[in-house]
Design a protein around this motif. Structure first.
Motif, PDB file in Angstrom:
ATOM      1  N   THR A 187       0.763  -1.272  -0.016  1.00 23.42           N
ATOM      2  CA  THR A 187      -0.028  -0.124  -0.041  1.00 23.42           C
ATOM      3  C   THR A 187       0.851   1.502  -0.034  1.00 23.42           C
ATOM      4  O   THR A 187       0.566   2.311  -0.395  1.00 23.42           O
ATOM      5  N   ARG A 245       2.868   6.974  -2.024  1.00 29.73           N
ATOM      6  CA  ARG A 245       4.260   7.629  -2.765  1.00 29.73           C
ATOM      7  C   ARG A 245       3.709   8.061  -4.024  1.00 29.73           C
ATOM      8  O   ARG A 245       4.263   9.273  -4.472  1.00 29.73           O
ATOM      9  N   ARG A 273      -6.046   9.380   3.182  1.00 25.76           N
ATOM     10  CA  ARG A 273      -5.915   8.165   3.846  1.00 25.76           C
ATOM     11  C   ARG A 273      -7.485   7.528   3.293  1.00 25.76           C
ATOM     12  O   ARG A 273      -7.527   6.446   2.919  1.00 25.76           O
ATOM     13  N   ARG A 287       1.176   0.404   6.822  1.00 24.29           N
ATOM     14  CA  ARG A 287       1.578   0.955   8.205  1.00 24.29           C
ATOM     15  C   ARG A 287       0.012   0.762   9.138  1.00 24.29           C
ATOM     16  O   ARG A 287       0.248   0.525  10.472  1.00 24.29           O
ATOM     17  N   ASP A 288      -1.096   0.682   8.333  1.00 25.08           N
ATOM     18  CA  ASP A 288      -2.183   0.458   9.136  1.00 25.08           C
ATOM     19  C   ASP A 288      -3.159  -0.681   8.744  1.00 25.08           C
ATOM     20  O   ASP A 288      -4.312  -0.560   8.788  1.00 25.08           O
ATOM     21  N   ARG A 317      10.528  10.281   9.943  1.00 21.93           N
ATOM     22  CA  ARG A 317       9.583   9.564   9.319  1.00 21.93           C
ATOM     23  C   ARG A 317       8.786   8.782  10.303  1.00 21.93           C
ATOM     24  O   ARG A 317       7.413   8.810  10.387  1.00 21.93           O
ATOM     25  N   ARG A 350       1.008  10.688  13.929  1.00 22.42           N
ATOM     26  CA  ARG A 350      -0.014  11.382  13.308  1.00 22.42           C
ATOM     27  C   ARG A 350      -1.279  10.982  13.737  1.00 22.42           C
ATOM     28  O   ARG A 350      -1.814   9.952  14.490  1.00 22.42           O
TER      29      ARG A 350
HETATM   30  O1   DC Z   1       6.366   1.650   3.105  1.00 22.00           O
HETATM   31  P1   DC Z   1       6.750   2.736   2.357  1.00 22.00           P
HETATM   32  O2   DC Z   1       7.983   3.583   2.844  1.00 22.00           O
HETATM   33  O3   DC Z   1       6.864   2.573   0.851  1.00 22.00           O
HETATM   34  O4   DC Z   1       5.641   3.904   2.556  1.00 22.00           O
HETATM   35  C1   DC Z   1       5.607   5.100   2.199  1.00 22.00           C
HETATM   36  C2   DC Z   1       4.672   6.143   3.049  1.00 22.00           C
HETATM   37  O5   DC Z   1       3.354   5.686   2.891  1.00 22.00           O
HETATM   38  C3   DC Z   1       5.342   5.856   4.425  1.00 22.00           C
HETATM   39  O6   DC Z   1       6.009   7.185   4.858  1.00 22.00           O
HETATM   40  C4   DC Z   1       4.125   5.982   5.305  1.00 22.00           C
HETATM   41  C5   DC Z   1       2.879   5.938   4.356  1.00 22.00           C
HETATM   42  N1   DC Z   1       2.030   4.792   4.525  1.00 22.00           N
HETATM   43  C6   DC Z   1       1.010   4.816   5.137  1.00 22.00           C
HETATM   44  O7   DC Z   1       0.881   5.795   5.951  1.00 22.00           O
HETATM   45  N2   DC Z   1       0.172   3.761   5.348  1.00 22.00           N
HETATM   46  C7   DC Z   1       0.133   2.794   4.738  1.00 22.00           C
HETATM   47  N3   DC Z   1      -0.789   1.732   4.718  1.00 22.00           N
HETATM   48  C8   DC Z   1       1.298   2.457   3.800  1.00 22.00           C
HETATM   49  C9   DC Z   1       2.347   3.294   3.753  1.00 22.00           C
END
Ligand code: DC
Length: 504
Positions: free
Chosen positions: A307, A312, A385, A406-407, A456, A463
């Motif tokens: 995701t 990105r 989001r 992340r979520d 980051r 957040r």
């Molecule tokens: O995994 P990544 O580094 O390619 O993710 C890029 C950015 O996207 C990271 O800073 C957090 C965000 N992200 C998010 O908030 N929720 C997700 N499910 C996936 C990524």
């Protein structure tokens, strides 16, 4: 990683022999962390040291692909205590190579050597069944009935063999017909050309042995798209660029879940109840979740969906269209309008997915440092989001998916069957990202990467909307001291435990 002599690291990176690399050092062309090093014997840790030659960063280790014609009597493994020598006696290369799959000590032929672990994994995993072709010299003359049995499958003590292509050759294949007058024992043999799609221990020898025609010689002449042609026994050569490309394409063809979102071949056939259908993997940047997620999806024949590429992509579009990152309303409007597509690779450059924004291929662009810097604030916006979560949930609902982010376990798929939270110390993660950037030929500075990683982490974890956190029912795996294979073993263990209801 342990420290190593500078000239050894340079040689491994493809800058020449160790001797040539010593000359480069003495000539004052090499810097470590900005300081010129001219004396020989200096040791550094290749994983963290910033090494440059003529100002250009030295990329850790180039991928190398070698074809060896292994003679009988050599091992395809590297067991120092074994009574036979290993292939390492025949191939001298500075890279840390290993053999892809095994070839028995008494068998000969094509052995692929590489330091590309990911490709090797894809080529050897039994699920993908990359064909292997052998010339087999057997005692006696198998009749057509026996050839058919070999073709259809014979019952070995570990189960029936899969269908195979078997051809009885009219005469000994040219390079392998030993010179000189054929001896009596050689005359009473025949040659078969056999293509197998599986690779059990000594399978071919057991198959022909069972039919009363013991194997005299087994020579592997084909491995996926590679063919052993005109390479004398005991000799080796680097694969040509075309062969490397063909190998990559074959590895991908074998991996049906390479592409995320649009993936028509994902079947609706139900997985046995003992395998979790929805797997969520969350964790901070560079915790290894994408690599593990992709490999796990391959093994299970699931959809792999990262995701992070969506956040990105939105960030890249905002930067490209000069929408100020701080303008929440404008960035949110963009997230709602832009047509994002995440597809199976459309270009053969080693990528895992292709990402399109309004039809433009931005797969490489979304990895740029400027995107990396701006993506955390963009992904903190509630509206952004909401738009992404909606699309991700739709993908998750179809099941048979490994979704990474992340979520995922907390917000996108709170009912996921199995939730894994992959973590590693921030220093280790910064190291990994730093090495990746150098490997792409980009300029990088470890301390800067570390600072950026911490920044980051802080934004992602603090957040307001869907912060990075382990779901209460997630299993936390710390990969700080583990390599990919070790994490994969742990994760496979979690799947097995999941299959045992009592352990859940
Ligand atoms: O995994 P990544 O580094 O390619 O993710 C890029 C950015 O996207 C990271 O800073 C957090 C965000 N992200 C998010 O908030 N929720 C997700 N499910 C996936 C990524």
């Amino acid at each position: 990683m342990p420290e190593e002599r500078l000239q050894k690291i340079l040689a491994r990176a493809g800058l020449g022999s160790r001797r040539a690399c010593e000359e480069i050092i003495v000539a004052g062309r090499v810097t470590v962390a900005g300081r010129v090093v001219t004396e020989l014997g200096v040791k550094v840790d290749p994983a963290v040291a910033e090494i440059r030659v003529d100002g250009r960063p030295v990329v850790g280790e180039r991928h190398r692909y070698i074809m060896l014609h292994k003679p009988a009597g050599y091992l395809s493994g590297a067991d120092r205590r074994a009574e036979y020598p290993s292939w390492q006696k025949l191939v001298k290369a500075p890279e840390r190579l290993f053999a892809v799959g095994r070839l028995d000590q008494d068998s000969e032929g094509l052995l692929l050597l590489t330091n590309d672990g990911r490709l090797a994994h894809r080529l050897t995993h039994p699920r993908y069944e990359h064909p292997k072709t052998y010339l087999v010299q057997v005692a006696g003359f198998p009749d057509p009935r026996k050839i058919r049995r070999l073709q259809h499958g014979v019952m070995l003590d570990d189960g029936p063999t899969a269908p195979a292509q078997v051809i009885l050759l009219r005469q000994a294949p040219e390079p392998f017909a030993a010179g000189g007058p054929a001896s009596e024992s050689n005359r009473r043999t025949s040659w078969l050309r056999v293509t197998l799609h599986e690779g059990r221990q000594r399978q071919l020898r057991r198959m022909v042995g069972l039919l009363g025609h013991p194997a005299r010689r087994v020579i592997r002449v084909g491995l996926g798209p590679l063919e052993l042609t005109n390479l004398p026994s005991g000799k080796w050569r680097d694969l040509t660029p075309d062969e490397v490309q063909a190998l990559r394409a074959a590895a991908r063809r074998g991996a049906p879940t390479d592409g995320p979102v649009r993936q028509p071949e994902r079947t609706t056939e139900r997985q046995p109840a003992s395998t979790p259908s929805t797997i969520a993997i969350d964790g901070p940047s560079a915790s290894g979740k994408s690599t593990i997620g992709a490999l796990l999806a391959e093994e299970l024949d699931y959809l792999y969906f990262d995701t992070g590429v969506m956040y990105r992509a939105i960030t890249w579009v905002a930067l490209a269209r000069q929408v100020p990152i701080a303008d929440e309303a404008a960035v949110t409007a963009l997230a709602e309008q832009v047509k994002l597509e995440v597809l199976a690779p459309t270009v053969d450059d080693g990528r895992d997915v292709t990402v399109l924004a309004d039809g433009e291929d931005i797969t490489t662009a979304i990895r740029q440092p400027k995107v990396e810097r701006a993506v955390s604030p963009v992904s903190a916006y509630r509206g952004v989001r909401a738009a992404m979560t909606l699309q991700q949930r739709r993908i998750g609902q179809a099941g048979r998916v490994v979704m990474v982010g992340r979520d995922i376990g907390t917000v996108v798929m709170p009912d996921a069957d199995l939730k894994i939270y992959l973590d590693a110390s921030v220093r280790e993660r910064a190291n990994r990202r730093y090495r990746e950037q150098l490997a792409r030929g980009e300029k990088s500075d470890l301390e800067q990467v570390l600072a950026e990683m911490k920044r980051r982490d802080h934004i992602d974890s603090n957040r307001q909307h869907a912060p990075l956190t382990a779901a209460p029912d997630a299993i936390v795996v710390d990969s700080t001291a583990l390599d990919i294979d070790e994490v994969l073993v742990l994760v496979r263990g979690l799947l097995e435990r999941w299959a045992t209801p009592k352990a859940r």
